[in-house]
Design an enzyme around this catalytic site. Sequence first.
Site, PDB file in Angstrom:
ATOM      1  N   CYS A  75     -18.629  65.498 172.540  1.00  0.00           N
ATOM      2  CA  CYS A  75     -19.500  66.317 171.834  1.00  0.00           C
ATOM      3  C   CYS A  75     -20.864  66.263 172.854  1.00  0.00           C
ATOM      4  O   CYS A  75     -21.386  65.351 173.292  1.00  0.00           O
ATOM      5  CB  CYS A  75     -19.778  65.570 170.693  1.00  0.00           C
ATOM      6  SG  CYS A  75     -21.129  66.443 169.661  1.00  0.00           S
ATOM      7  N   CYS A  81     -27.302  63.023 167.750  1.00  0.00           N
ATOM      8  CA  CYS A  81     -26.732  62.969 166.462  1.00  0.00           C
ATOM      9  C   CYS A  81     -26.212  61.630 166.106  1.00  0.00           C
ATOM     10  O   CYS A  81     -25.558  60.951 166.911  1.00  0.00           O
ATOM     11  CB  CYS A  81     -25.546  63.873 166.542  1.00  0.00           C
ATOM     12  SG  CYS A  81     -24.358  63.829 164.899  1.00  0.00           S
ATOM     13  N   CYS A  84     -21.947  60.106 165.185  1.00  0.00           N
ATOM     14  CA  CYS A  84     -21.087  59.239 166.144  1.00  0.00           C
ATOM     15  C   CYS A  84     -21.900  58.265 166.894  1.00  0.00           C
ATOM     16  O   CYS A  84     -23.174  58.842 167.323  1.00  0.00           O
ATOM     17  CB  CYS A  84     -20.311  60.009 166.888  1.00  0.00           C
ATOM     18  SG  CYS A  84     -19.092  61.033 166.249  1.00  0.00           S
ATOM     19  N   CYS A 168     -19.508  70.488 165.755  1.00  0.00           N
ATOM     20  CA  CYS A 168     -19.172  69.132 165.590  1.00  0.00           C
ATOM     21  C   CYS A 168     -17.833  68.834 165.972  1.00  0.00           C
ATOM     22  O   CYS A 168     -16.781  69.522 165.510  1.00  0.00           O
ATOM     23  CB  CYS A 168     -19.653  68.502 164.175  1.00  0.00           C
ATOM     24  SG  CYS A 168     -18.939  66.783 163.883  1.00  0.00           S
ATOM     25  N   GLN A 278      -9.994  59.640 151.076  1.00  0.00           N
ATOM     26  CA  GLN A 278     -10.213  58.844 152.690  1.00  0.00           C
ATOM     27  C   GLN A 278     -10.316  60.177 153.448  1.00  0.00           C
ATOM     28  O   GLN A 278      -9.852  61.158 153.540  1.00  0.00           O
ATOM     29  CB  GLN A 278      -9.062  58.161 153.043  1.00  0.00           C
ATOM     30  CG  GLN A 278      -8.515  57.131 152.138  1.00  0.00           C
ATOM     31  CD  GLN A 278      -9.527  55.690 152.544  1.00  0.00           C
ATOM     32  OE1 GLN A 278     -10.469  56.059 153.048  1.00  0.00           O
ATOM     33  NE2 GLN A 278      -9.544  54.772 151.700  1.00  0.00           N
ATOM     34  N   PHE A 307      -9.697  49.378 142.156  1.00  0.00           N
ATOM     35  CA  PHE A 307     -10.557  50.287 142.902  1.00  0.00           C
ATOM     36  C   PHE A 307      -9.561  51.503 143.317  1.00  0.00           C
ATOM     37  O   PHE A 307      -9.563  51.919 144.559  1.00  0.00           O
ATOM     38  CB  PHE A 307     -11.270  49.693 144.191  1.00  0.00           C
ATOM     39  CG  PHE A 307     -12.188  48.740 143.960  1.00  0.00           C
ATOM     40  CD1 PHE A 307     -13.420  48.672 143.321  1.00  0.00           C
ATOM     41  CD2 PHE A 307     -11.485  47.483 144.131  1.00  0.00           C
ATOM     42  CE1 PHE A 307     -14.210  47.514 143.039  1.00  0.00           C
ATOM     43  CE2 PHE A 307     -12.361  46.214 143.943  1.00  0.00           C
ATOM     44  CZ  PHE A 307     -13.700  46.167 143.333  1.00  0.00           C
ATOM     45  N   GLU A 328     -10.249  51.592 137.786  1.00  0.00           N
ATOM     46  CA  GLU A 328     -11.321  52.062 138.684  1.00  0.00           C
ATOM     47  C   GLU A 328     -12.536  52.434 137.738  1.00  0.00           C
ATOM     48  O   GLU A 328     -12.407  52.527 136.633  1.00  0.00           O
ATOM     49  CB  GLU A 328     -10.977  53.654 139.190  1.00  0.00           C
ATOM     50  CG  GLU A 328     -11.977  54.484 139.792  1.00  0.00           C
ATOM     51  CD  GLU A 328     -12.603  54.106 141.145  1.00  0.00           C
ATOM     52  OE1 GLU A 328     -13.978  53.900 141.047  1.00  0.00           O
ATOM     53  OE2 GLU A 328     -11.895  53.640 142.135  1.00  0.00           O
ATOM     54  N   CYS A 407     -13.455  48.250 154.196  1.00  0.00           N
ATOM     55  CA  CYS A 407     -14.223  49.045 154.939  1.00  0.00           C
ATOM     56  C   CYS A 407     -15.690  48.258 155.573  1.00  0.00           C
ATOM     57  O   CYS A 407     -16.511  48.942 156.326  1.00  0.00           O
ATOM     58  CB  CYS A 407     -14.682  50.502 154.413  1.00  0.00           C
ATOM     59  SG  CYS A 407     -15.604  50.136 152.844  1.00  0.00           S
TER      60      CYS A 407
END
Length: 450
Positions: A75, A81, A84, A168, A278, A307, A328, A407
């Site tokens: 990129c 940016c 990333c 992007c 996701q 969750f 949830e 995560c």
Amino acid sequence: MNKSKQQPLPFTAQVERLSHEGRGIAVVAGKTTFIDNALPGETVQAMYTKRHARFDEAQLIELIQPSADRVEPPCAHTEICGGCSLQHMQPKAQIAFKQKVLEEQLRHFSQIPGGLQPKRGYLPPLLGPTLGYRRKARLAVKWVEKKSALLIGFREKQGRYVAELTQCEVLDVRVGHLIAPLKELLTSLQARTQIPQIEVAIGDEQVALVFRNLIALSEADQQKLIVFAQQRGFIFYLQPAGPESVHLLWPNNSAVSLSYAMPAWNIDLQFRPVDFIQVNAEMNQRVVALAVELLALQPEDRVLDLFCGLGNFTLPMAKIAQHVVGVEGDAALIEQAKLNAELNHLAHVDFHVADLFKSPEGLAWSLPKKIGEGFNKVLLDPPRLGAAEVMNWLPQLKAERIVYVSCNPATLARDLGVLCAQGYQLETAGVMDMFPHTTHVESIALLIKK
């Protein structure tokens, strides 16, 4: 010249390792220095950007000796940016870095003497596409009066300003390669100063954009948006207030919907543009398959999915197990999950709304049996904060297997430490490249009751 006004001079440094946020770490004059865009093993020339009492920050300005892991970023905006931070590092080295982060967290932050070491060792990294993978995003929009220019993009690195993008490379190409036309469109609107965000939501067949509008749009502005959507076959929404205010602008068809298929289980899941899904579509399929495999699901199993969102893991598991219960805290997601179960003709699955950061005692989803008797397998996929409160009661279930999708390796290590102190063995764990070119570490772990 006043020394306080002098520009800092460049310095040379040997980069030793990467920080968890992807900056090179060097020791300069005995002081830890974080250098943007630098990789381990490199000799670089850098310039200080911030000085602190315990550490300094700097920006790479010249490579003296590059790393073998350095590549040309895909990129053009990678240096500015903030979307990333590792595009200058080859993908194999990125995933090795993420594997190391997971191992370090399990070793040092699990509150278990000696740390956690998977009994069967680590899983091979789960890999997927590295470009054009992102189907959900929030793009900031900013009209800059001084430049008479409109910006669309992610936030700048180490800053609060919007990065000026023309394209992007990690977004799905249907939107990622459309930044410039979107800028032209919004620049032409009367309300260009009153649209601070575009939310991107992409299904298998449809692309939806949600425009956050701080004022009511004129008929002329609405018509410009509609023409743009018509030309590209997009779905456009407006959002004048909170998520509940999102409403369809185009097409004029209330039956329009977003969805993604899970072919391995013959399932289609519908979602609304502001629903959590996701981000990486292809990796999601692989993560669900791996979770199902690690749980070793059998037709007689009763599974608890914590969750659960809109049923991303729940419904595939319901294709195999005797019964699955999804829980949830977001009532809107639970309604969507129930709809998805109905659309996929799955009767042996239940969904419940519950605050998973409180005790579940007496809540409906613990039925038909008391906690400790109802479920023999558990899957949980909590937010970055982890599931500390869940850890207080989860061992009471005495489930044979627990699969934890995470995560955040730091909260994963913390929570696994609690489970392993209460009768579970960490059998295996591994990283999954859900967010290539970023430092985000997605991981999965299997625990087995001793």
